[in-house]
Scaffold this active site. Sequence first.
Site, PDB file in Angstrom:
ATOM      1  N   ASP A   1       5.606  -0.679  10.292  1.00 30.18           N
ATOM      2  CA  ASP A   1       6.027   0.707  10.139  1.00 30.18           C
ATOM      3  C   ASP A   1       6.036   1.306  11.536  1.00 30.18           C
ATOM      4  O   ASP A   1       5.037   1.207  12.256  1.00 30.18           O
ATOM      5  CB  ASP A   1       5.034   1.449   9.250  1.00 30.18           C
TER       6      ASP A   1
ATOM      7  N   GLU B   1      11.798  -1.347   8.835  1.00 31.51           N
ATOM      8  CA  GLU B   1      12.742  -0.352   8.329  1.00 31.51           C
ATOM      9  C   GLU B   1      14.042  -0.386   9.112  1.00 31.51           C
ATOM     10  O   GLU B   1      14.046  -0.591  10.318  1.00 31.51           O
ATOM     11  CB  GLU B   1      12.150   1.051   8.453  1.00 31.51           C
TER      12      GLU B   1
ATOM     13  N   CYS C   1       1.964   3.647  -3.789  1.00 34.28           N
ATOM     14  CA  CYS C   1       0.630   3.092  -3.562  1.00 34.28           C
ATOM     15  C   CYS C   1       0.762   1.573  -3.449  1.00 34.28           C
ATOM     16  O   CYS C   1       1.291   0.922  -4.357  1.00 34.28           O
ATOM     17  CB  CYS C   1      -0.281   3.447  -4.737  1.00 34.28           C
TER      18      CYS C   1
ATOM     19  N   CYS D   1      -1.452  -0.216  -6.510  1.00 41.58           N
ATOM     20  CA  CYS D   1      -1.061  -0.252  -7.926  1.00 41.58           C
ATOM     21  C   CYS D   1       0.422   0.009  -8.163  1.00 41.58           C
ATOM     22  O   CYS D   1       0.901  -0.121  -9.284  1.00 41.58           O
ATOM     23  CB  CYS D   1      -1.895   0.744  -8.731  1.00 41.58           C
TER      24      CYS D   1
ATOM     25  N   CYS E   1      -4.407   7.885  -4.046  1.00 35.03           N
ATOM     26  CA  CYS E   1      -3.453   7.598  -5.115  1.00 35.03           C
ATOM     27  C   CYS E   1      -3.928   8.250  -6.408  1.00 35.03           C
ATOM     28  O   CYS E   1      -5.094   8.104  -6.809  1.00 35.03           O
ATOM     29  CB  CYS E   1      -3.333   6.090  -5.302  1.00 35.03           C
TER      30      CYS E   1
ATOM     31  N   CYS F   1      -4.604   4.997  -9.084  1.00 34.64           N
ATOM     32  CA  CYS F   1      -5.780   4.126  -9.045  1.00 34.64           C
ATOM     33  C   CYS F   1      -6.917   4.682  -8.179  1.00 34.64           C
ATOM     34  O   CYS F   1      -7.948   4.030  -8.002  1.00 34.64           O
ATOM     35  CB  CYS F   1      -5.384   2.734  -8.556  1.00 34.64           C
TER      36      CYS F   1
ATOM     37  N   ASP G   1       0.036   5.271   7.220  1.00 33.19           N
ATOM     38  CA  ASP G   1       0.915   4.324   7.907  1.00 33.19           C
ATOM     39  C   ASP G   1       0.652   2.870   7.512  1.00 33.19           C
ATOM     40  O   ASP G   1       1.585   2.085   7.366  1.00 33.19           O
ATOM     41  CB  ASP G   1       0.799   4.494   9.421  1.00 33.19           C
TER      42      ASP G   1
HETATM   43 ZN   LIG Z   1      -2.646   3.367  -6.666  1.00 34.63          ZN
END
Ligand SMILES: [Zn+2]
Length: 377
Positions: free
Chosen positions: A183, A277, A330, A333, A349, A352, A359
Amino acid sequence: MFIHKSYRFRIYPTKKQIELIKKTIGCSRFVFNHFLATWKDTYKETGKGLTYHSCSSKLPSLKNEYAWLKEVDSIALQSSLRNLADSFSRFFKKQNKAPRFKSKNNNVQSYKTKYTNGNIAIIGNKIKLPKLGLVRFSKSRDVEGRILHATVRRNPSGKYFISILVETEVQPLDKTETSIGIDLGITDFAILSDGHKIDNNKFTIKMEKKLKKEQRKLSRRALHAKNNGINLLDAKNYQKQKIKVARLHEKVMNQREDFLNKLSTEIIKNHDVICIEDLNTKGMLRNHKLAKSISDVSWSAFVMKLEYKAKWYGKQIVKISRWYPSSQICSECGHQNGKNPLEMRGWTCSGCHEHHDRDINASKNILAEGLRIQASA
Ligand SMILES: [Zn+2]
């Protein structure tokens, strides 16, 4: 695989060699401008341009007319002509603007010469060049491969450099069986999916601040000269400052280049698949808040280096769509948490309850998405 590679060294020509370099640059410029004018006139009269060959056949008579053209490297003059013809063909393909007359006040002054019959060679810590003979240079690494051509350059700071283009064979690097997501950031230059953060070269940032300060001083001096009716070419303090700024700028650029080279090589060496990216720098530059940092950290230069080094060494780059919401998902999950403001460094998140570094989470998602694309390709 055979590749083209360029080496750049500082050279230390003697006074006599400097004279000849300046003369060669001047003569190359003269040839370029002469045929550019002829080209334009011919086009006006006949509606058709010239060709490299039609100009090249007139070069001997031009040399007879202006005998001083015979004092310099004749291949440099031909290269200058070739350069003009190439600019015209790119112009007709709408790839660039029409060629313009060269001026001795341009920032970079250079000439190019081609290898034939051993006219360019490295002998110890000297480089042999047509007409110049042996020129001392700072040999920071060995030149490997077949020399194709060399460009001699004089920078605004008054230093001389040579770029040597060679053709050389590269062997693929050993496979490591690992993949990585990258990233590209602002606070940190790059964040890797293995948790590594590569900070912006601190030295560069410090130097850039200094550079800005000196640039402001330069504008003040330009204004001062203008207010006193002094031509900038005659304004001593302005000229002195101009050289100072040019030297600093050179230093910053070299540092950055070095940083990007080392980092890209390190990543290519250690991983087989590199997910990154797909940058749309133009789109990003429209966002003024981001613009400064982007130009600072040279993301696109970095991606370019990764791409050609991957090709050289048998590694793979996978590009992720820039619309992929890598910072919203996330990585634990898969829950999509919605947009986070750029300045938010971490978040939890809601699926979860895992706490994420913004980052590192994004780079993990980039890796996962890249591997998905690679598997489905
Ligand atoms: Zn999560």
